[in-house]
Design an enzyme around this catalytic site. Structure first.
Site, mmCIF file in Angstrom:
data_model
loop_
_atom_site.group_PDB
_atom_site.id
_atom_site.type_symbol
_atom_site.label_atom_id
_atom_site.label_comp_id
_atom_site.label_asym_id
_atom_site.label_seq_id
_atom_site.Cartn_x
_atom_site.Cartn_y
_atom_site.Cartn_z
ATOM 1 N N ASN A 93 0.916 -1.130 -0.146
ATOM 2 C CA ASN A 93 -0.085 -0.030 0.031
ATOM 3 C C ASN A 93 0.985 1.154 -0.128
ATOM 4 O O ASN A 93 1.222 1.465 1.058
ATOM 5 C CB ASN A 93 -0.930 0.034 1.379
ATOM 6 C CG ASN A 93 -1.820 1.317 1.499
ATOM 7 O OD1 ASN A 93 -1.770 1.958 0.583
ATOM 8 N ND2 ASN A 93 -2.116 1.421 2.701
ATOM 9 N N LYS A 128 0.031 4.303 -0.361
ATOM 10 C CA LYS A 128 -0.697 5.460 0.118
ATOM 11 C C LYS A 128 -0.381 6.717 -0.791
ATOM 12 O O LYS A 128 -0.313 6.536 -2.070
ATOM 13 C CB LYS A 128 -0.023 5.874 1.383
ATOM 14 C CG LYS A 128 -0.148 4.516 2.382
ATOM 15 C CD LYS A 128 -0.016 4.788 3.691
ATOM 16 C CE LYS A 128 0.101 3.656 4.639
ATOM 17 N NZ LYS A 128 -0.072 3.486 6.000
ATOM 18 N N HIS A 149 -9.528 1.592 4.529
ATOM 19 C CA HIS A 149 -8.216 1.593 5.344
ATOM 20 C C HIS A 149 -8.441 2.454 6.421
ATOM 21 O O HIS A 149 -9.225 3.473 6.287
ATOM 22 C CB HIS A 149 -7.335 2.202 4.219
ATOM 23 C CG HIS A 149 -5.979 2.198 4.876
ATOM 24 N ND1 HIS A 149 -5.340 2.974 5.830
ATOM 25 C CD2 HIS A 149 -4.987 0.959 4.916
ATOM 26 C CE1 HIS A 149 -4.296 2.786 6.319
ATOM 27 N NE2 HIS A 149 -3.780 1.525 5.626
ATOM 28 N N GLU A 194 -6.716 4.999 7.474
ATOM 29 C CA GLU A 194 -6.555 6.381 7.393
ATOM 30 C C GLU A 194 -7.881 6.932 6.367
ATOM 31 O O GLU A 194 -8.126 8.125 6.759
ATOM 32 C CB GLU A 194 -5.327 6.594 6.566
ATOM 33 C CG GLU A 194 -4.115 6.395 7.210
ATOM 34 C CD GLU A 194 -2.820 5.654 6.557
ATOM 35 O OE1 GLU A 194 -2.949 5.644 5.211
ATOM 36 O OE2 GLU A 194 -2.085 5.125 7.279
ATOM 37 N N GLU A 220 -5.757 -4.745 10.513
ATOM 38 C CA GLU A 220 -4.768 -3.574 10.666
ATOM 39 C C GLU A 220 -5.002 -2.776 11.937
ATOM 40 O O GLU A 220 -5.813 -1.926 11.665
ATOM 41 C CB GLU A 220 -4.764 -2.616 9.402
ATOM 42 C CG GLU A 220 -4.264 -3.196 8.120
ATOM 43 C CD GLU A 220 -3.560 -2.443 7.338
ATOM 44 O OE1 GLU A 220 -2.435 -2.789 6.857
ATOM 45 O OE2 GLU A 220 -4.175 -1.291 7.015
ATOM 46 N N GLY A 260 2.282 2.606 10.713
ATOM 47 C CA GLY A 260 3.200 3.693 10.799
ATOM 48 C C GLY A 260 3.695 4.107 11.762
ATOM 49 O O GLY A 260 4.513 4.942 12.043
ATOM 50 N N SER A 265 3.109 -1.877 10.320
ATOM 51 C CA SER A 265 4.615 -1.908 10.714
ATOM 52 C C SER A 265 5.265 -3.267 10.420
ATOM 53 O O SER A 265 6.102 -3.649 10.877
ATOM 54 C CB SER A 265 4.874 -1.460 12.182
ATOM 55 O OG SER A 265 4.444 -0.219 12.333
HETATM 56 P P1 PGA Z 1 2.570 0.516 7.572
HETATM 57 O O1 PGA Z 1 1.134 0.748 7.032
HETATM 58 O O2 PGA Z 1 3.186 -0.718 7.076
HETATM 59 O O3 PGA Z 1 3.358 1.568 7.214
HETATM 60 O O4 PGA Z 1 2.429 0.567 9.052
HETATM 61 C C1 PGA Z 1 0.431 -0.179 6.708
HETATM 62 C C2 PGA Z 1 -0.855 0.359 5.933
HETATM 63 O O5 PGA Z 1 -1.449 1.049 6.509
HETATM 64 O O6 PGA Z 1 -1.471 -0.554 5.358
#
Ligand code: PGA
Length: 255
Positions: free
Chosen positions: A8, A10, A94, A96, A166, A172, A212
């Site tokens: 992903n 983003k 997601h 976010e 998630e 992140g 992460s």
């Molecule tokens: P990250 O993001 O691996 O940077 O924690 C994962 C995601 O948001 O799908």
């Protein structure tokens, strides 16, 4: 079914940057016969990715879509537009989008249904916040998100479903969930999916862990029989670390 490792990106990478990455990954493709790789660049880079991946088995995903097929929805992207770019998967819900863009459980429900109806594989994201976890609400949150997202689906169409657990606190932050957390959540997701859509759909469901994930920790997740792959953000942005991560997953599953 092979493991699924989904990247992903983003709001990262232009079309040219995407083409470079895809060309580099493609050159190593014969090493990836054991795994399914899915790249989810921004909408504006999908065409470049498609061109660079033509004829490759690396799949292309989008990060969002609208539930209508077309219409007066300024700034939105519809399933037929994604299909025309040979996109096969779409991230839906997601955290976010839920947290920063105000996406509701109801919007997620409509999007999952529309994606399946269009022939796209939804990669539905669910997960609890730090506060919900501290209060012991993880199971209730996952149950609510899944119930909203899946309750109006026809069990037959749901064969194509992927769910990513998630936890919001792990995204992140560099602090991944433990393998035990991921295993517990994966089992719960499968159980709730079974209650809503029946045992056949639950059996076919692909379940990913995200938050992460790195080359150092992916092994502990994919070694869980309940986990079928990973959704990777930060660690998927540069080619070398991403290839390292794929190799670590391979070692962990003994292939
Ligand atoms: P990250 O993001 O691996 O940077 O924690 C994962 C995601 O948001 O799908």
């Amino acid at each position: 079914m092979p493991l699924l490792i989904a990247a992903n990106w983003k709001m990262h990478k232009t079309g040219d940057e995407t083409a470079d990455f895809c060309t580099g990954l493609r050159a190593l493709e014969e090493r990836f016969a054991w795994v399914e790789i899915l790249l989810c660049p921004p909408f504006t880079a999908l065409a470049s990715a498609r061109a660079a991946l033509k004829g490759s088995s690396i799949r292309l995903g989008a990060q969002n879509m609208h539930w209508e097929q077309k219409g007066a929805f300024t700034g939105e992207i519809a399933a037929p537009m994604l299909l025309s770019l040979e996109v096969s998967h779409v991230l839906i819900g997601h955290s976010e989008r839920r947290q920063l863009m105000g996406e509701t459980d109801e919007a997620v429900r409509r999007k999952v249904r529309a994606a399946l109806q269009a022939g796209l594989t939804p990669l539905l994201c669910v997960g609890e916040t730090e506060q919900e976890r501290r209060r012991g609400h993880t199971a209730a949150v996952l149950r609510r998100q899944l119930t909203f997202a899946l309750s109006e689906l026809d069990a037959g169409t749901a064969q194509n479903l992927v769910v990513a657990y998630e936890p919001v606190w792990a995204i992140g932050t560099g602090v991944a969930a433990s393998a035990g957390d991921a295993d517990r959540a994966a089992k719960l997701v499968r159980e709730v999916t079974g209650e809503i859509l029946g045992p056949a759909a639950a059996g076919q469901l692909r379940l990913l862990y995200g938050g992460s994930v790195s080359a150092a920790n992916i092994g502990q997740f994919v070694a869980q029989p309940s986990v079928d792959g990973a959704l990777v953000g930060g660690a998927s942005l540069e080619l070398e670390p991403f290839v390292l991560l794929i190799n670590s997953a391979r070692e962990a599953v003994g292939l």
